[in-house]
Design an enzyme around this catalytic site. Structure first.
Site, PDB file in Angstrom:
ATOM      1  N   HIS A 232      30.937  47.310  41.471  1.00  0.00           N
ATOM      2  CA  HIS A 232      30.034  46.319  42.062  1.00  0.00           C
ATOM      3  C   HIS A 232      30.662  45.616  43.263  1.00  0.00           C
ATOM      4  CE1 HIS A 232      32.251  43.505  39.286  1.00  0.00           C
ATOM      5  NE2 HIS A 232      32.118  42.705  40.327  1.00  0.00           N
ATOM      6  N   ASP A 259      30.963  50.842  36.150  1.00  0.00           N
ATOM      7  CA  ASP A 259      31.397  49.850  37.140  1.00  0.00           C
ATOM      8  C   ASP A 259      32.767  50.279  37.661  1.00  0.00           C
ATOM      9  OD1 ASP A 259      31.553  47.691  38.767  1.00  0.00           O
ATOM     10  OD2 ASP A 259      31.649  46.172  37.187  1.00  0.00           O
ATOM     11  N   GLY A 339      35.901  36.696  41.924  1.00  0.00           N
ATOM     12  CA  GLY A 339      36.997  37.187  42.744  1.00  0.00           C
ATOM     13  C   GLY A 339      38.001  38.000  41.942  1.00  0.00           C
ATOM     14  N   SER A 341      37.127  40.314  39.861  1.00  0.00           N
ATOM     15  CA  SER A 341      36.571  41.647  39.655  1.00  0.00           C
ATOM     16  C   SER A 341      37.464  42.721  40.251  1.00  0.00           C
ATOM     17  CB  SER A 341      35.194  41.766  40.308  1.00  0.00           C
ATOM     18  OG  SER A 341      34.197  41.235  39.485  1.00  0.00           O
ATOM     19  N   SER A 357      35.260  43.853  35.105  1.00  0.00           N
ATOM     20  CA  SER A 357      33.873  44.098  35.474  1.00  0.00           C
ATOM     21  C   SER A 357      33.050  42.814  35.524  1.00  0.00           C
ATOM     22  CB  SER A 357      33.222  45.084  34.488  1.00  0.00           C
ATOM     23  OG  SER A 357      31.854  45.254  34.787  1.00  0.00           O
TER      24      SER A 357
END
Length: 395
Positions: A232, A259, A339, A341, A357
């Site tokens: 993402h 993801d 942030g 992720s 994720s």
């Protein structure tokens, strides 16, 4: 129901042999090295005493083989296994069985009787996944308000987490999927999972020059260097920057459903098997052996630094940010923020586990650290490596 004493002599003999197998096969376990700083971080975040943590890590090492043996012995009645800390503070390995006649499995293992087998729970969860891939007539997003679902071995159910106002939708979705309602447990979740988009493991990177996500793990595809991160965080072709300059681009990305993504960087940049702890230190990446259910794991991301938690569910389906379900995520009790992720997860043996994720971050807050019921999900790393033909850079 026949008593254990009425079983055929051969069956009783097998029970004795089974107990002996547990006794002899696991009388001693090798003790892999544990990074002292990781140990300290785990104690800090998990509230375990040194003795409890020692026991937990010992059971982590023994559990996969013990669980595999229990599954062979219990057959279709096997209902899962996990590590837990009891009310008395003792750390134990639990094996569950749907057969009330099942005998003890040997020293150090607590046998727990439950209603449903693991196969029945997984079948119900698979029905929910199949239902999520479809759309109810006239409804664009039948899973809005339904945040995540997974097999919860400890409660012998499939837990469905939902928004407070989504009870009717959850019931309709379950009925539509054909999952056995008796297996499901609906749980309210006040904060929706959000993609933590906002690059070494844990360091920040930018997408097209704007703040984005965190680096997962250094990888190679043949002679090409790069790193893995969350899908993402961007789409294929987008430019990736670090320290104010472009360093590469996203080669492939998938979100939702999975993801995952990987970024190719220029040959002039070095890739290192390190994880930053945001306290001036680093941990190594030594491999990607998947940790056991209820294992201790820690993550690194540029927004909230370095945080630890337990793995409390695997193969979780999560409706991330209302974009649709992401399948096969691992659920943890660690916190995270926007942030983080894409940032990497390791266990205390410094084995790579996955990339961040989503997390249930409250509206208006930058993270869920300190929040009761904080949860963060990660995309396991091995499927990413397999999907894109990547090799993890290790020590």
């Amino acid at each position: 129901m026949p008593a254990v004493q009425s079983w055929p002599r051969l069956a009783r003999a097998r029970i004795v042999v089974s107990s002996l197998l547990f006794l002899t096969a696991f009388g001693a376990a090798a003790s892999p090295s544990v990074n002292p700083a990781l140990r300290s971080a785990a104690q800090r975040d998990l509230g375990l005493s040194p003795t409890q943590l020692d026991r937990w890590l010992q059971l982590e090492r023994e559990a996969p083989q013990r669980a595999a043996l229990a599954q062979r012995l219990l057959g279709a009645h096997y209902a899962g296994s996990w590590i837990e800390r009891g009310d008395d503070g003792a750390v134990r390995l639990i094996v569950a069985s749907s057969d009330p006649r099942a005998a003890k499995l040997g020293p150090g293992v607590e046998l727990r009787q439950v209603r449903y087998s693991l196969a029945e729970l997984e079948a119900a969860k698979a029905r929910l996944d199949a239902g999520a891939r479809l759309r109810l007539p006239g409804i664009t997003r039948p899973i809005d308000g339904l945040y995540a679902w997974h097999v919860d071995q400890a409660s012998n159910s499939v837990v469905v987490r939902m928004a407070p106002q989504a009870l009717d939708r959850a019931i309709d979705f379950a009925a539509y999927s054909g999952a056995d309602s008796g297996v499901l447990r609906l749980e309210r979740m006040d904060v929706a999972p959000q993609a933590t988009s906002q690059v070494y493991t844990g360091v920040a990177y930018q997408k097209n020059g704007a703040p984005s996500c965190s680096v997962g793990f250094a990888v190679r595809q043949g002679a090409t260097k790069g790193f893995v991160t969350a899908g993402h965080c961007g789409v294929a072709g987008e430019s990736i920057w670090m320290d104010g300059a472009p360093i590469g681009h996203i080669v492939a990305s998938e979100f939702p459903v999975a993801d995952r993504a990987w970024v190719a960087i220029g040959d002039q940049h070095e890739v290192l098997p390190l994880v930053t702890n945001y306290a001036g230190g680093f941990y190594f990446v030594r491999g990607s052996y998947e940790s056991y259910h209820t294992s201790v794991v820690c993550r690194s991301g540029y927004k909230t630094g370095y945080q630890c938690g337990f793995v409390n569910a695997k193969n979780v389906t999560v409706n991330v940010g209302g974009n649709g379900p992401v399948y096969g995520l691992t659920q943890t009790t660690a916190c995270a923020g926007f942030g983080d992720s894409g940032g990497g997860w390791i266990d205390v043996g410094e084995q790579a586990q996955g990339v961040t994720s989503a997390s249930n971050i409250p509206a208006g807050s930058p993270h869920n650290c300190g929040m009761f019921g904080a949860m963060t999900w990660f995309q396991p790393v091995n499927p990413i490596l397999e999907q894109y033909g990547l090799t993890l850079v290790t020590l």
